[in-house]
Design a protein around this motif. Structure first.
Motif: not given
Lengths: 486, 100
Positions: A209-234
């Motif tokens: 479960l922890i592993g899959s959550a970390l994978i989700m965070i990693g890919l979440g940054f890439k697709v730019g979902v909140v709260p991993f979206h901060m880079w997108t507008p800039d």
């Protein structure tokens, strides 16, 4: 591995192999081409993309194969996405051809890097092993870091590249640590073996479960979902516009391809815990993307927030990933939505590129004033894209949202579908504001008319309207593409 | 032989240090080093689990991660050097042209 086996395997992934070799050759040709003939590289890149696309389309009906010891899998899902990636690559070449000259950043590397990045995306769609997903993600991202910083004499572009790089590498760290934990929990990184390990009770579920959550965070940054979206507008704002256009479609679709494959194929057992997480992230992303977009006066930033919002809509499809019958439909709707988003997004960005001037001019919303009178065709196309983003019929965007919300409601997530509808209503405010400015205000917009750019605009506009009338066959294709995921 | 949890605990500590380093430190080079620390924490976990599961594939992944890290260094340092040339600073607080 014997030579004949290697050849067999390479034939299975022929579109990817052709494109990778083609990209290397482009770098070589570029080195020998005189500066004033760099335009040829664009043509060569387009030929390579079209060739790979031809091969991929010709192989659409072929039975599923898992070459390279099951590290990658070539099925209809990967072929569907391959065609989408190659199509966005072609659009990426078309919108860049004139822009690069106009902004004096014409370099052959743009096209080679674009092709490498598409290789990464294609590999992402095919990956059946977590380590391949990591490699594909990096192959997708590293060329994009360079592309974002391509106009390095502009501080904004350099800054965008640097921010994208830092947060991309940061998210890569999360992904790889998540992969390590999943490997620790199950003793394997092959997606289909992970399912079996869980089924036979040989997996450490909390570690998984922890592993899959970390994978989700990693890919979440890439697709730019909140709260991993901060880079997108800039990054979307600072990067050269054709790169942004390509990034907003390709990188997002690549990230979602991996998310869908991983969670639907390997982690359905975790749905009890992860469904809520996806629900909350998806709702937050739709809400924040659409609300903050209202405050933007720069069109690039507005489209950046809009792309965040659309990531939220697509992420909806993953909410019911534990219920096989529902998620089969919802993932197919997500593929449909990706196609709709790709056409709309490339069209809108092509209009933005037509109006953009040097040193960041022509990007304010006010610069669109009077477009309706001076360039009626361009304004009409932009109106179509804005309506499609909002989700007004008869556009692809409407059909995409319709299919997505319907499948979510079948899964019993009426609340989420309601949030989707409400946030779409909010989004109407800033999308239609562009239309109002174009038609209701006086102005003298300056437009670059260039055949390839115009072709992208009008093909996208026509596709957005016409394909929405034939949306059932397209959804059928998408449904057949996802069948083998389960 | 030490149990795998010891290695896992060390790698978790390294990973958290790396993640905090990226979030807290303001010097681009140090942020970059922290990212490398995160990747190496994953490498340590890979090797420990490879031994635990008696699966050699875990050790091979480490090579993949190291190769990718090297490619990232090439691009990342090039970007940082270019930034230093124009701004004479590698402080992330000076990189605020785009504010979002």
């Amino acid at each position: 591995m014997t030579l004949s086996l290697l050849v067999d395997n390479l034939v299975t992934i022929l579109p990817l192999a052709v494109l990778a070799v083609w990209a290397c050759l482009l770098l070589l040709v570029d080195a020998f081409l005189p500066r004033q003939h760099k335009g040829w590289i664009a043509l060569l890149a387009a030929v390579g993309l079209a060739l790979a696309m031809g091969i991929a389309v010709a192989r659409f009906g072929f039975p599923t194969e898992a070459p390279f010891g099951g590290m990658v899998v070539v099925d209809r899902f990967s072929t569907f996405l391959t065609v989408l990636f190659l199509g966005s690559g072609l659009a990426g070449v078309a919108v860049a051809y004139d822009y690069l000259k106009r902004m004096e950043i014409e370099r052959g590397e743009y096209y080679a890097l674009l092709l490498f990045s598409i290789c990464g995306m294609m590999l992402m769609g095919m990956a059946a092993d977590l380590i391949v997903i990591f490699l594909a993600l990096e192959l997708l991202s590293i060329p994009l870091y360079i592309l974002a910083a391509m106009a390095a004499h502009h501080n904004e572009s350099l800054e965008a590249g640097l921010k994208y790089f830092l947060l991309g590498a940061f998210s890569g760290g999360f992904l790889v640590y998540g992969v390590a934990l999943v490997f620790g929990a199950t003793g394997t990184t092959q997606l289909f073996t992970i399912v079996e390990m869980v089924r036979y009770g040989q997996a450490n579920l909390s570690l998984l479960l922890i592993g899959s959550a970390l994978i989700m965070i990693g890919l979440g940054f890439k697709v730019g979902v909140v709260p991993f979206h901060m880079w997108t507008p800039d990054v979307y704002h600072g990067a050269p516009s054709p790169v942004t256009a390509f990034m907003s479609v390709g990188a997002k679709a690549g990230g979602f391809a991996a998310l869908m494959r991983i969670f639907v194929a390997a982690f359905p057992s975790l749905s009890a815990d992860m469904t809520t997480v996806f629900w909350v992230i998806s709702a937050l992303t739709m809400f924040l993307g659409n609300v903050v977009a209202i405050a933007q006066s720069n069109i690039k930033r507005m489209l950046a927030y809009s792309s965040i919002a659309h990531a939220g809509y697509i992420l909806m499809a993953l909410v019911p990933f534990g219920q096989a019958a529902v998620s089969r439909v919802s993932v197919a709707s997500a593929l449909f939505y990706l196609v709709a988003y790709a056409f709309t997004s490339f069209g809108a960005w092509a209009v933005v590129i037509s109006l953009e001037k040097r040193e960041g001019g022509g990007l304010a919303l006010d610069d669109y004033a009077g477009l309706g009178r001076k360039h009626p065709a361009l304004a009409a196309a932009m109106t179509v894209f804005m309506l499609s983003f909002t989700g007004v019929p008869p556009t692809l965007g409407f059909m995409g949202k319709f299919f997505l919300f319907r499948s979510i409601m079948e899964g019993g997530f009426v609340g989420l579908a309601l949030i989707g509808v409400l946030t779409s209503l909010i989004s109407a405010y800033f999308y239609l504001r562009v239309v109002v400015v174009m038609y209701m205000r006086e102005g003298e917009p300056e437009v670059t008319s260039e055949p390839w750019l115009q072709l992208t605009v009008f093909v996208s506009a026509i596709a957005v309207v016409v394909l929405s009338l034939f949306s059932t066959p397209l959804l059928d294709w998408a449904s057949r593409a996802v069948l083998q995921l389960f | 032989m030490l149990p795998v949890t010891y290695y896992l605990a060390l790698s978790a500590v390294l990973f958290i240090m790396g993640a905090l380093g990226v979030l807290i430190r303001r010097n681009l080079i140090i942020m970059f080093m922290s990212i490398e620390l995160m990747l190496n924490a994953a490498n340590l976990a890979f090797v420990a689990f490879a031994r635990f599961h008696q699966a050699v594939s875990g050790q091979i992944f480490v090579f993949f991660v190291m190769t990718v890290a090297a490619a990232e260094v090439a691009v990342g340092l090039a970007l940082i050097v270019t930034l230093f040339r124009t701004r004479h600073s590698v402080d992330v607080d000076d990189v605020t042209l785009l504010n979002g």
